[in-house]
Write an enzyme that holds these catalytic residues in place. Structure first.
Site: not given
Ligand code: URA
Length: 450
Positions: A81-84, A121, A169, A184, A188-189
């Site tokens: 996966d990729k997450h920003s 997203t 937040r 956070s 998830k990842k």
């Molecule tokens: N993306 C996330 O899932 N959480 C954050 O806190 C910042 C970016």
């Protein structure tokens, strides 16, 4: 556990006992800690941070607040996966998920909604009529097997504590905290059962990390959490000193992502998609060098397979995109206005923060947790940093839902763009640095030796 005692301890810079901290967090999910108490606690963390031990408790409780998918062997390719960490105009996930699937990876992508001044997203996907981001894990699994990628949000089943904290937040100015972002994203990842993860750590005025040192600290915190659990994690530090691509706004960004999948799109945005997909191929063991990953990504993007996967993904998750209709059948804002240059010179700044907040003011993001997002509104830039302009040249177009919105958007766009006398204003290079997890032990699928 008395919530206000935990809040006071963090407010005063104290260290929380692991058991009590865990009770405070689980108590929030059970309704024993109220939103206002959690918001106060998050602000205390924003100022005073968390120790390594406290961060570990936060990650663990968030991760185990829902189900954790185990990596399995019965997938046709590595799960990557990729997450920003969040940016303005950042629609990379919409391109990279189907692209990586086309390259042979399985991409179980769990994303978020808009956060602070940045877009999310999920909000972009939900601008596609009918697209469902809240689907069961069984359906998620089916989509993944059928298409090679699937895109959902945090649910009651996976990372529910992140879903609640994330929403809080977003509207309490408690996003730019290294431990809160780390927990956070990584909770998830880690729940996704991945073989490899690529983090796009944004740096600059439009990012939560304003300078390279902060971005390095965030990247190291996240790669450390991944490495401790045997996951190959690569952080790519990328520029967010101007918006990414030309479009800012949910439906507008989907259109730009589709243009990229069809072989067009803005050059810097496209190059970043290729770079991140290449890094994913490396993390998943599908390429032995970045160059090999890049050429596979470029091939997959040029061949049209990424677009075909995106169309299938949208269809199986209930969405309707119609390439034969104008704007692909996506919602379109009723009002538009072009903002023009008022002097001659070179564009020296396009302030992503001003445009991010400008989008919220237009209704394209949330001011309160329960706000509905207007998918139609936003900005489409006609220039980038360094573009030469003369008076009257278009610098961008505002898309608005109301006359008041249009005026607000025009002001935001005009204030975001500065025109100077210098020709050589260079934007930051797209990719600034890479930090890979030390000692990742994912068997057979980690990074090759440097
Ligand atoms: N993306 C996330 O899932 N959480 C954050 O806190 C910042 C970016």
């Amino acid at each position: 556990m008395i919530p206000q005692q935990v809040i006071a301890a963090k407010r005063d810079g104290g260290k929380l006992a692991p058991g009590e901290f865990a009770l405070f967090l689980t108590g929030y999910l059970k309704g024993q800690v109220a939103d206002e108490q959690m918001a106060a606690f998050l602000m205390a963390v924003q100022f005073n941070g968390l120790s390594a031990r406290e961060l570990d408790v936060l990650v663990k409780v968030m991760l185990h607040s829902g189900r954790v998918i185990e990596p399995g062997d019965d997938w046709p390719g590595p799960r990557v996966d990729k997450h920003s960490t969040g940016g303005v105009g950042d629609k990379v996930s919409l391109v990279v998920a189907p692209l990586a699937a086309e390259m042979g990876m399985v991409v179980p992508m769990m994303s978020g909604r808009g956060l602070g001044h940045t877009g999310g997203t999920l909000d972009k996907l939900e601008s596609i009529p009918g697209f469902e981001t809240r689907i069961s894990l069984e359906r998620f699994d089916r989509v993944l097997r059928e298409v090679g990628c699937a895109m959902i949000g945090q649910t009651d089943e996976i990372a529910p504590l992140d879903r609640r904290l994330y929403a809080l937040r977003d509207v309490t100015a408690t996003v730019p905290s290294i431990p809160l972002i780390t927990a956070s994203i990584m909770s998830k990842k880690l729940a996704e059962g991945l073989d490899g993860l690529v983090l796009d750590v944004k740096v600059g005025r439009g990012a939560f990390m304003k300078d390279i040192d902060e971005a390095r600290a965030l990247a190291r915190a996240m790669t450390r959490v991944g490495a401790a659990r045997g996951m190959a994690v690569s952080a790519v530090l990328t520029a967010m000193d101007q918006p990414l691509g030309r479009a800012i706004g949910n439906a507008l960004e989907v259109r730009e992502a589709v243009a990229c999948l069809e072989g067009g799109g803005p050059r810097r945005f496209r190059a970043l998609c290729v770079e991140l997909a290449a890094e994913m191929a490396l993390a998943g063991g599908l390429a032995s060098s970045l160059d090999e990953g890049r050429s596979r990504a470029e091939g997959a993007l040029g061949g049209g397979g990424g677009m075909e996967r995106f169309e299938r993904l949208v269809a199986v998750q209930g969405g309707k995109l119609d390439p034969a209709r104008s704007a692909l059948g996506l919602p379109v804002a009723p009002l538009r206005k072009t903002v023009s240059a008022d002097r001659e010179g070179w564009v020296s700044r396009i302030d992503p923060l001003a445009l991010g907040y400008g989008l919220i003011a237009l209704g394209g993001g949330r001011k309160r947790q329960d706000d509905r997002v207007d998918p139609r509104v936003g900005f489409v830039m006609e220039v980038e940093v360094g573009t030469r302009v003369t008076p009257g040249d278009p610098i961008g177009v505002v898309h608005a839902g109301s006359v008041d919105g249009l005026a607000t958007g025009v002001r935001a766009l005009a204030e975001a763009v500065a025109i100077g006398n210098e020709e050589n204003t260079a934007p930051l290079p797209g990719v600034l640095e890479r930090i890979r997890s030390p000692g990742a032990t994912t068997p057979g699928r980690g990074f090759p030796p440097a």
